[in-house]
Design an enzyme around this catalytic site. Structure first.
Site, PDB file in Angstrom:
ATOM      1  N   ASP A  62       1.221  -1.054  -0.561  1.00  0.00           N
ATOM      2  CA  ASP A  62      -0.061  -0.296   0.013  1.00  0.00           C
ATOM      3  C   ASP A  62       1.038   1.369  -0.056  1.00  0.00           C
ATOM      4  O   ASP A  62       2.446   0.901  -0.061  1.00  0.00           O
ATOM      5  CB  ASP A  62      -1.197  -0.542   1.272  1.00  0.00           C
ATOM      6  CG  ASP A  62      -1.852   1.214   1.250  1.00  0.00           C
ATOM      7  OD1 ASP A  62      -2.442   1.400   0.095  1.00  0.00           O
ATOM      8  OD2 ASP A  62      -2.434   1.607   2.248  1.00  0.00           O
ATOM      9  N   GLU A  89       2.461   4.973  -3.979  1.00  0.00           N
ATOM     10  CA  GLU A  89       2.854   6.128  -4.670  1.00  0.00           C
ATOM     11  C   GLU A  89       3.988   6.424  -5.306  1.00  0.00           C
ATOM     12  O   GLU A  89       4.318   7.306  -6.291  1.00  0.00           O
ATOM     13  CB  GLU A  89       1.386   6.925  -4.682  1.00  0.00           C
ATOM     14  CG  GLU A  89      -0.048   6.342  -4.531  1.00  0.00           C
ATOM     15  CD  GLU A  89      -0.415   5.489  -4.116  1.00  0.00           C
ATOM     16  OE1 GLU A  89       0.503   5.871  -2.987  1.00  0.00           O
ATOM     17  OE2 GLU A  89      -0.924   4.320  -4.020  1.00  0.00           O
ATOM     18  N   ASP A  91      -9.382   3.001  -2.805  1.00  0.00           N
ATOM     19  CA  ASP A  91     -10.628   3.560  -1.769  1.00  0.00           C
ATOM     20  C   ASP A  91     -11.393   4.157  -2.135  1.00  0.00           C
ATOM     21  O   ASP A  91     -12.078   4.766  -1.713  1.00  0.00           O
ATOM     22  CB  ASP A  91      -9.564   4.360  -0.599  1.00  0.00           C
ATOM     23  CG  ASP A  91      -8.254   3.859   0.093  1.00  0.00           C
ATOM     24  OD1 ASP A  91      -8.798   2.521  -0.027  1.00  0.00           O
ATOM     25  OD2 ASP A  91      -7.562   5.179   0.110  1.00  0.00           O
TER      26      ASP A  91
HETATM   27  O1  MIG Z   1      -3.770   5.967   4.389  1.00  0.00           O
HETATM   28  O2  MIG Z   1      -3.876   0.947   5.647  1.00  0.00           O
HETATM   29  O3  MIG Z   1      -5.631   2.246  -0.148  1.00  0.00           O
HETATM   30  O4  MIG Z   1      -6.854  -0.606   2.051  1.00  0.00           O
HETATM   31  O5  MIG Z   1      -6.972  -0.293   4.447  1.00  0.00           O
HETATM   32  C1  MIG Z   1      -4.646   5.191   4.465  1.00  0.00           C
HETATM   33  C2  MIG Z   1      -4.490   1.196   5.450  1.00  0.00           C
HETATM   34  C3  MIG Z   1      -3.954   3.499   4.381  1.00  0.00           C
HETATM   35  C4  MIG Z   1      -5.096   2.560   2.082  1.00  0.00           C
HETATM   36  C5  MIG Z   1      -5.776   1.778   1.343  1.00  0.00           C
HETATM   37  C6  MIG Z   1      -6.173   0.745   3.015  1.00  0.00           C
HETATM   38  C7  MIG Z   1      -5.650   0.337   4.173  1.00  0.00           C
HETATM   39  C8  MIG Z   1      -5.309   1.871   5.210  1.00  0.00           C
HETATM   40  N1  MIG Z   1      -4.499   2.047   3.494  1.00  0.00           N
END
Ligand code: MIG
Length: 772
Positions: free
Chosen positions: A379, A382, A489
């Site tokens: 996650d 980016e 999201d």
């Molecule tokens: O700033 O890890 O898209 O699936 O549950 C949020 C917490 C960070 C974004 C991800 C989401 C995940 C969440 N993350």
């Protein structure tokens, strides 16, 4: 062969060259004469210039025409420098360099692909930007850009001109930099504006007679989709903030088993870590993760942990210290380690561009793999950064001055904080393996791709025989070779349920077959009906994971009681019944790049009406899905295409066996029903449902809509290892024919290197419920 024609320059210092790749493919290079080298993305895996001179460019006036053996293939306007008049920069850094061209297309051409993009199935009339971006928890139905950049699109010929030559094109802009795609919009109805924040513009033009050919070639260039283990095709369950501890994880597992709802994997989001420090476990809540994982494995649950790239800047934290010693972190302009804030507070970020840093990251990942973690979920890659250290200090100083002067603090402070997040990565400096310094502009969109490479290496090092599962949010062309992706999201709304169909289809058309949305929606509380409809839909999407945000109401399949729980169970079971079909489709996708779910027009390219249908799709080439996508939709409009050659054909209702003639229908779709139709003279291999993919039934069912002859291709192997690469797999083709009063099944075995899971094969009559 590089072909540097006389016609090279329209501006004195701009060179245009082509490299012949093959009959289907040519590479176009546009840039200043004196640029000999640049930092290229490494997504292209195979570019052998062939020694032919079949491709040519011809420039007249302001037009650059591409010809193959004297046949005109497509045209562009000649390149221009500077930010184009049609451009609309939405994110990313300012750039001193822009180069742009317009791709000239038919005003009725249809444009698909571009990866993970919102809006509609067809991409015309929109401006799309490529700059991997976190949307901070939710996005709207037309938001752009999102997390992943796939600068590749397909031009499909107009369907209203059946006599026009049936030429399809694929355009891959092989530049990792910030770029813009203006699809038949501000650049003109018959143009696609292409602009790159770079001094050079490299692109591939692929021609073909159909979408399949285009995608096959594109995935030859950028890499074939990885072949996941079988468990990755099951139902997965996840929630941000849950399970909060080991006990809850085991209870969740029990819920699934006690309620007999199939499930293959549980996810551990950021709550599993100590102070959000990557590769740690919370000392109290997850005091013995290895034991918990073992207990879950004993019950046939696989485990997936989230891994964020930011490493907490904290001397004494072993991951941070190790990275400091080995000097692996991305630098700021001053040459120091860049520090930016994410979940753990101030973090530093591995410079995945360098091989030695990827090796280091792989070694860190071993901490998870060594204790039995089965999948890694990348996650925030980016990369997403809340704000940079220096900017924050400046802001704090400004605020302090205001406060000292007795001035009010207003919204601008909050706004500034948000902007700072988007800007945080702008000035970063990376290094290549040869020590060359590269600005983040050239690396941003590939950061997640490089991270996935590192993660894959971790799996290879720890479990060399085992196939692996990596899920990533960010990515670039080529990511399909390493990871699956989810669409980030989304929200628990009907609009997002529809959007998830368009996005998953277009990801498939962009070379990424293994994707899907957060089923049930991430942001906001889900309605019981919406969850059920989304589970029905998810049961036929390539990646099937229920996931939602922290503090939203629980959206487990049983959360809303009856009748929802039973319906949800039924469709999760159905997912497992389809496994033989899905697995074969995944294998084919791995070999060819061909998507698993397909827009109707891909299977029925000459049917004009099929090209206008948005929410129906094909699962493989046999099954048509017409999901209910609106609240209280008790009926759906159904369009069933005629045969490829335009003749009427009979489709068969999957559940009842009733036949329906091609054309338009209104059909019942009560809450417990997913409208599903089997194409004429097509079949689907199925099996009895199981509670997880470790269980294997012994019967293979063939469900056919037989008029003359049905062929059902099937693939099987051990489901988890790389042994299939040594020939340990089964591949065959069941042929079912009907004579006057009997049906005949005949198996042609193409490859017999493995004993497939079944020891008997049965024809499954329509309406027969395999579970009763
Ligand atoms: O700033 O890890 O898209 O699936 O549950 C949020 C917490 C960070 C974004 C991800 C989401 C995940 C969440 N993350």
């Amino acid at each position: 062969m590089r072909n540097n024609p006389d016609l090279a320059a329209n501006e004195k210092d701009t060179a245009i060259e082509i490299t012949d790749i093959d009959q289907q493919t040519v590479q176009l290079h546009v840039g200043p004469n004196n640029i000999s080298e640049k930092h290229r993305n490494r997504s292209v895996v195979e570019v052998d210039g062939a020694d032919t001179a079949d491709w040519r460019i011809r420039i007249d006036e302001k037009k650059l025409a591409l010809l193959h053996k004297e046949d005109h293939v497509t045209s562009f306007s000649t390149p221009e420098k500077g930010f184009p008049e049609w451009g609309r920069q939405k994110s990313g850094p300012q750039s001193d360099h822009w180069i742009s061209m317009k791709h000239l297309v038919d005003k009725d051409a249809r444009i698909y692909g571009l990866g993970e993009k919102t809006r509609y199935l067809e991409k015309s009339n929109g401006n799309y930007e490529m700059w991997n971006r976190d949307t901070n928890g939710f996005y709207t139905h037309n938001e752009d850009p999102l997390y992943m950049s796939i600068p590749f699109y397909i031009v499909a010929p107009p369907t209203n001109q059946p006599t026009a030559n049936n030429q399809y094109l694929g355009i891959f802009v092989d530049q990792p930099e910030l770029s813009q795609f203006d699809v038949k919009h501000r650049a003109g109805r018959d143009k696609i504006g292409l602009a790159v924040a770079s001094q050079t513009l490299d692109l591939f033009v692929i021609q073909g007679s159909g979408i399949r050919q285009i995608i096959q070639r594109y995935t030859d260039l950028t890499g074939k989709p990885f072949f996941p283990p079988k468990w990755a095709l099951g139902y997965h369950h996840s929630k941000y903030g849950a399970p909060k501890n080991q006990q809850e994880a085991l209870e969740l597992a029990s819920q699934f088993r006690n309620r007999e709802i199939p499930c293959d994997a549980l996810y551990f989001d950021i709550q599993h870590m100590e102070a959000y420090k990557v590769f740690t476990w919370h000392s109290e809540s997850f005091s013995d993760p290895e034991k918990m994982i073992q207990q879950l494995h004993d019950r046939n649950f696989k485990t997936v942990t989230i891994v964020d790239p930011g490493v907490k800047l904290e001397p004494g934290y072993s991951v941070y210290d190790s990275g400091s010693n080995e000097d692996v972190y991305v630098k700021n302009k001053e040459g120091d380690n860049f520090a930016g804030s994410v979940w753990p507070g101030l973090c530093v970020f591995p410079d995945f561009v360098q091989t030695r840093v990827r090796d280091w990251w792989a070694a860190q990942n071993k901490r998870l793999l060594d204790i039995g973690i089965d999948g890694i979920w990348n996650d925030m890659n980016e990369p997403a950064i809340f704000f940079g250290e220096n900017e924050l200090q400046q802001l704090v100083h400004q605020i302090k001055t205001k406060v000292d002067q007795g001035k009010p603090l207003d919204y601008s402070v909050k706004r500034r904080l948000i902007d700072m997040g988007a800007e945080a990565s702008n000035g970063l400096i990376h290094s290549t393996d040869s020590g060359q310094k590269v600005s983040h502009l050239h690396v941003h969109n590939t950061y997640g791709l490089y991270e996935a490479q590192a993660t894959k290496k971790a799996f290879r090092d720890v479990k060399p025989q085992e196939r692996n599962f990596i899920l990533t949010r960010a990515g670039f062309s080529g990511i399909q070779n390493y990871a699956a992706t989810w669409t980030g999201d989304n929200s628990s709304t009907w609009e997002h349920l529809r959007l998830s169909i368009f996005m998953t289809i277009n990801l498939g058309l962009s070379g990424i077959p293994f994707s899907g949305p957060d089923v049930g929606g991430f942001d906001g509380d889900v309605e019981p009906e919406l969850l059920t409809r989304w589970i029905q839909l998810g049961s036929v999407l390539p990646f099937f994971r229920n996931h939602s945000s922290i503090d939203t109401i629980p959206q487990e399949p049983w959360s809303f009681g009856e009748p929802y729980e039973s319906i949800n169970r039924r469709f999760i079971q159905f997912r497992y019944e389809l496994l033989p079909y899905l697995y074969t489709l995944f294998y084919q996708a791995h070999k060819t790049g061909i998507p698993i779910i397909r827009p109707l027009f891909m299977e029925f390219p000459n049917d004009q009406q099929a090209s206008t249908i948005q929410t129906e799709f094909m699962l493989g080439s046999s099954l048509l899905v017409a999901p209910a996508v609106e609240r209280e939709a008790n009926k759906v409009h159904l369009y069933l295409p005629p045969t490829r050659t335009g003749n009427e054909q009979y489709w068969q209702d999957w559940w009842t066996g009733e036949t329906l003639l091609s054309g338009h229908h209104i059909v019942d779709a009560p809450l417990d029903h997913l409208p599903l139709y089997l194409r004429e003279d097509h079949g689907v291999p199925t099996m009895n449902t199981v509670l997880n993919t470790e269980q294997t039934p012994s019967t293979l069912y063939l469900r056919c809509n037989l008029t003359n002859k049905v062929e059902v291709p099937i693939y099987d192997d051990d489901g988890h290892s790389f042994d299939y690469q040594q020939g340990n797999y089964f591949k065959g083709n069941y042929e079912i024919t009907k004579t006057k009063d009997e049906m005949k099944i005949n198996l042609t075995t193409n490859h017999q290197g493995f004993d497939p899971f079944w020891n008997e094969v049965k024809l499954l009559p329509a309406g027969y419920d395999v579970n009763n």
